[in-house]
Design an enzyme around this catalytic site. Structure first.
Site, mmCIF file in Angstrom:
data_model
loop_
_atom_site.group_PDB
_atom_site.id
_atom_site.type_symbol
_atom_site.label_atom_id
_atom_site.label_comp_id
_atom_site.label_asym_id
_atom_site.label_seq_id
_atom_site.Cartn_x
_atom_site.Cartn_y
_atom_site.Cartn_z
ATOM 1 N N LYS A 149 114.370 -6.944 59.223
ATOM 2 C CA LYS A 149 115.051 -8.186 59.123
ATOM 3 C C LYS A 149 116.555 -7.577 58.437
ATOM 4 O O LYS A 149 117.611 -8.272 58.551
ATOM 5 C CB LYS A 149 114.526 -9.464 58.448
ATOM 6 N N PHE A 198 113.855 -17.604 58.414
ATOM 7 C CA PHE A 198 115.160 -16.802 58.223
ATOM 8 C C PHE A 198 115.455 -15.988 56.804
ATOM 9 O O PHE A 198 116.298 -16.326 56.265
ATOM 10 C CB PHE A 198 116.552 -17.190 58.607
ATOM 11 N N THR A 284 113.477 -23.379 61.177
ATOM 12 C CA THR A 284 114.648 -23.845 60.446
ATOM 13 C C THR A 284 115.131 -24.960 61.167
ATOM 14 O O THR A 284 115.487 -25.394 62.205
ATOM 15 C CB THR A 284 116.178 -22.737 60.700
ATOM 16 N N GLY A 375 102.215 -13.200 69.970
ATOM 17 C CA GLY A 375 101.265 -12.403 70.341
ATOM 18 C C GLY A 375 100.639 -12.590 71.627
ATOM 19 O O GLY A 375 101.299 -13.467 72.407
#
Length: 464
Positions: A149, A198, A284, A375
């Site tokens: 990230k 995030f 988010t 996945g």
């Protein structure tokens, strides 16, 4: 050289172990002294946490491999030794499953950042090479955003043999993300649910790291100019042997999403081989609403303008992509395709995680956790969306297939459904570095089996 690195790692690990042991013994002596002075002779048995025992198991296994590898390295060439190291990670990787998912993730990123991972020295097969957006990829297999990230381990991850690596999502202002625990394994289903939200160190921290990496790449290129032939084809981009993508997001509390993405472009685009607008994370609030036709059109226009107003050299500005969700209606897909074609978007990533729970995971209690599912269970859903989008965009826009890829056959199916490039993440978290050369070899076999001479020839084969 490889042997020296191996033994250097061993020495460093031993030093850390000795420091930890000294600190622990010192604390224990202090505790025993205090206890005996207040209540006589007291025998204290240290209470070693269970997680510490797991850590010692992981360290012991790693040290054993390093010692064996260091001895083996002195008798073989680097490429052969590198192949052995990739295979050896199959022994270490299961120990990560004993740890908390987020702790295991942090350890994996730290290992890659320090170069404690195998480095691929074997060249990719010519059948896997391709050129997209004027950039040369040695293979179409990439690592999706979400793993690194904060751009801490770009060089180590590219060195694993990925054709490209995408960092982020990066937000303008640092934010912690959602409360922990926020990552959950569904081992039997080879899936993960996350609601990280995030979590990011912010664009300033990421820009510093990418700037340093970019400078190092330029220095390496300058120093190697005299030793390389002028007609040699060089793969890679601004950060190393592979292509680097930068995925940008918005802050949770931001009221102006476009301003956040524009800030990300202004700060990070100079270090990116391609940029991604992430409007599809389910973690988010309100983010996925930006996928609406009008909202998306307005957002892409502003971000494109911000990118194009910057000064660029001969190679031009980095391509701009949008990452979409798999939980979209037919009308949503048509709207996104229309915007992408009208604004000449450089590409789409299909797809992010899903908020749905396919039947295969519904029996697992963990499936009730809030968050995005990734996945193996996501493969069919994301591949169907990919195929629909390839047809809607008439094959005119490069697509990156993401979601449930865990083998060369999976990657091949994504390509046949319309993907030019393919990304993985969850399978890498479970399978470790050894999965990368395996997928590339299997993909090459699939292409050759069906008579394709290149990746290009297979793109969209199931849509014709």
């Amino acid at each position: 050289m490889t042997a020296r690195i191996a033994f250097k790692f061993l020495k460093e690990c031993m030093n850390q172990k000795l420091k930890s042991k000294t600190a622990f013994n010192g604390s224990l002596r202090h505790y025993c002294s205090s206890a005996s002075s207040s209540s006589g002779a007291v025998k204290v048995k240290p209470n070693i946490p269970h997680s510490s025992r797991k850590g010692r198991l992981l360290t012991g296994a790693t040290l054993g491999l390093v010692i064996a590898g260091g001895a083996y390295a002195s008798t073989v060439d680097e490429a052969t030794f590198g192949g052995w190291l990739f295979s050896a990670t199959k022994v270490v990787n299961p120990f990560f499953a004993l740890l908390d998912p987020e702790v295991a993730h942090r350890l994996a990123v730290s290992a890659a950042a320090r170069g404690w991972v195998p480095r691929e020295k074997r060249p990719d097969l010519p059948i896997l090479e391709l050129e997209v957006w004027g950039r040369r990829f040695s293979n179409p297999i990439g690592l999706s955003a979400g793993f690194d990230k904060n751009a801490e381990a770009v060089e180590g991850l590219l060195g694993l043999g990925f054709g490209f690596v995408e960092v982020g999502s990066v937000t303008p202002i640092p934010q912690e993300g959602n409360p922990k625990p926020r990552i959950f394994r569904l081992r039997n289903e080879e899936a993960i649910i996350n609601r990280c939200g995030f979590n990011s160190e912010g664009i300033v921290a990421v820009a510093k790291r990418l700037g340093a990496q970019h400078g190092k790449r330029k220095l390496d290129e300058t120093s190697s100019t005299s030793t390389s032939s002028s007609d040699e084809v060089k793969h890679g981009g601004k950060a190393g042997p592979g292509i680097l993508g930068v995925n940008i997001g918005k802050n949770k509390t931001s009221e102006d999403a476009a301003a956040d993405y524009v800030q990300g472009v202004h700060t990070l685009s100079q270090y990116a081989d391609y940029l991604v607008i992430n409007i599809s994370s389910p973690n988010t609030p309100g983010l996925r609403q930006l996928q609406g036709r009008k909202q998306l059109k307005d957002l892409v226009k502003k971000v494109q303008a911000a990118r194009d107003e910057m000064q660029w050299g001969e190679e031009g500005p980095p391509p701009l992509l949008v990452k979409i969700a798999p939980d979209l209606s037919k009308q949503d897909l048509e709207d996104i395709a229309a915007v992408a074609l009208a604004l000449r978007l450089d590409g789409l990533i299909i797809s992010n995680t899903t908020i749905s729970r396919p039947e295969v995971v519904q029996g697992n209690p963990v499936s009730k956790e809030t968050g995005g599912l990734s996945g193996k269970p996501l493969f069919s859903l994301s591949t169907d969306i990919l195929k629909d989008m390839y047809i809607l965009t008439k094959g005119k826009i490069p697509l990156i297939g993401c979601g449930g890829v865990g083998s060369g056959e999976d990657a091949y199916k994504k390509i046949r459904a319309g993907a030019t490039l393919v990304q993985l993440y969850t399978a890498f978290a479970y399978g470790g570095p050894a999965l990368i050369p395996q997928i590339k070899a299997e993909l090459a076999e699939c292409l050759e089996r069906d008579g394709f001479k290149s990746v290009y020839e297979a793109v969209g084969a199931d849509c014709r």
